[in-house]
Write an enzyme that holds these catalytic residues in place. Structure first.
Site, mmCIF file in Angstrom:
data_model
loop_
_atom_site.group_PDB
_atom_site.id
_atom_site.type_symbol
_atom_site.label_atom_id
_atom_site.label_comp_id
_atom_site.label_asym_id
_atom_site.label_seq_id
_atom_site.Cartn_x
_atom_site.Cartn_y
_atom_site.Cartn_z
ATOM 1 C CB SER A 102 9.893 15.862 10.355
ATOM 2 O OG SER A 102 10.406 14.484 9.696
ATOM 3 C CE1 TYR A 105 9.786 17.788 5.296
ATOM 4 C CE2 TYR A 105 9.782 15.106 4.906
ATOM 5 C CZ TYR A 105 9.691 16.445 5.956
ATOM 6 O OH TYR A 105 10.096 16.432 7.114
ATOM 7 C CB SER A 106 14.235 14.803 0.052
ATOM 8 O OG SER A 106 14.906 13.491 0.172
ATOM 9 C CG ASN A 107 13.132 12.415 6.101
ATOM 10 O OD1 ASN A 107 13.113 12.966 6.937
ATOM 11 N ND2 ASN A 107 12.093 11.853 5.279
ATOM 12 N N GLY A 162 5.823 16.396 12.934
ATOM 13 C CA GLY A 162 6.619 15.467 12.625
ATOM 14 C C GLY A 162 5.838 14.043 12.880
#
Length: 396
Positions: free
Chosen positions: A113, A209-211, A351
């Site tokens: 990340s 948090y979200s990709n 990440g």
């Protein structure tokens, strides 16, 4: 993929399910806002430490040795730059558990990340060029694409994507290890998977948090520029500041190009370490696909803070943060700040992706440090020790 653990202000059943899956590949690709952010910074010195330690390896090397000896990391690597530009690299452990090969100094790793910081920079460069408006709605660039239960792209702004305040659900927790490792995903597939599930919150209501946010940010970049995200990232960042060991893997590219330590993964959590070095990273895309080195990450974050990648107005937007629960960690637009035991903060991201974890960043006075380990820490002690390694590197 893994969402941030112990940090989100939400405590729903879904959040609990994500935490229980924290060491699956699906969980691992997600991270960016590191578990180290939830821990208090380590003490500046340990009065109980034996006096003989001062005559042995320095604090950073001791921290890496601890990660290998006490936490079972196959390998640990670090690169540290002081405010005068002097750089040091460190290794501990072995680079290959099968052959016993040495850890390549400043070897390449999958940086998970940390990719989000690169994606955010590209978006903000386009903001500075007048091609994207941070407070425009997603529908202005991707009309009608973002729809689902409680989800409406005409109500979510670009800023909320970069800040993780959109309320969009995470797609990674719905993927299993084997398909992530071996399957190529188009970005639209990742988005469609997320949109099969209800929103986590109303836009702007809370940090979560979200990709999925960064997949959408990458799609906006491609729509606005008419070029692949990887090409824009390479042209606007990687080549611009001379990141000679950083690249966006091509479709279907499962190997790591340059010397690297092998990456290992436990799935399930109590299972044996398995070699996960070769994998298709496309499930991370704009949220987690890059490969780099600790030194290149130091160069990136240093250049970013020095204003070499963004105009002052956009850098100020990137550094405008919101709290992540009660952790002390703060999240801006693809950039986090964390306190140091010696005072002040450092800026970075961090990440996890199956086989590797990277943590670190840079300070406003030019210090930089990044630490990588070749297996994702699965207990609080190991998480704390990674945090301490970064802190010691920046405060030493």
């Amino acid at each position: 993929m893994r969402s941030p653990t112990q940090q989100s202000p939400r405590s729903t059943t879904r959040q609990g399910d994500r935490r229980r899956r924290a060491v699956s590949v699906a969980a691992a690709l997600a991270v960016g806002v590191m578990t180290l952010g939830v821990l208090a910074p380590p003490a500046a010195s340990d009065p109980a430490a034996p006096a003989a330690a001062a005559a042995g390896p320095d604090a950073v090397q001791r921290a890496l040795n601890t990660l290998v000896r006490d936490d079972g990391m196959p390998a640990a690597l670090a690169s540290v730059k002081d405010r005068n530009g002097r750089a040091r690299t460190y290794t501990a452990g072995v680079g290959d558990l099968t052959t016993g090969a040495k850890v390549p100094r400043d070897g390449q790793v999958r940086i998970g990340s940390n990719t989000k910081a690169f994606t955010a920079v590209v978006v903000l460069q386009l903001v500075g060029e007048g091609k994207i408006d941070l407070d425009a709605f997603v529908d202005a660039y991707l009309p009608g694409l973002v729809r689902g239960e409680g989800i409406d792209g005409s109500r979510i702004t670009v800023r909320q994507l970069l800040q993780h305040t959109s309320g969009l659900p995470e797609y990674g927790v719905h993927l299993d290890d084997d398909e992530i490792r071996n399957r190529y995903f188009e970005p639209r597939e990742l988005l469609d998977l997320a949109l099969e599930h209800p929103a986590d919150a109303e836009p702007g209501e809370t940090w979560g948090y979200s990709n999925t946010n960064y997949v959408l940010a990458g799609l906006i970049v491609q729509k606005v520029t008419g070029r692949p995200l990887a090409e824009e990232m390479d042209r606007r960042i990687i080549k611009r500041i001379g990141l000679r060991h950083t690249y966006f893997p091509a479709p279907g590219e499962m190997t790591v190009r340059e010397p690297h330590p092998r990456g290992y993964h436990r799935s399930p959590e109590d299972g044996p370490l398995r070699d996960f070095t070769e994998m298709d990273p496309s499930a991370g895309w704009a949220a987690g696909q890059l490969i780099s080195t600790n030194s290149d990450l130091n160069r990136f974050f240093t250049a970013l803070l020095a204003g070499r990648l963004l105009p002052a107005a956009q850098l100020a937007e990137m550094r405008t943060t919101v709290p992540v629960g009660t952790s002390g960690l703060r999240y801006g637009l693809g950039l986090t700040s964390r306190t140091l035991s010696c005072g002040g903060v450092y800026w970075g991201h961090g990440g996890d992706i199956a086989g590797y974890e990277t943590r670190g960043g840079a300070t406003d006075d030019g210090r930089a440090a990044n630490v990588a380990v070749t297996s994702i820490p699965t207990d609080e002690a190991a998480v704390r020790h990674v945090s301490e390694a970064v802190d010691r590197a920046l405060c030493g």
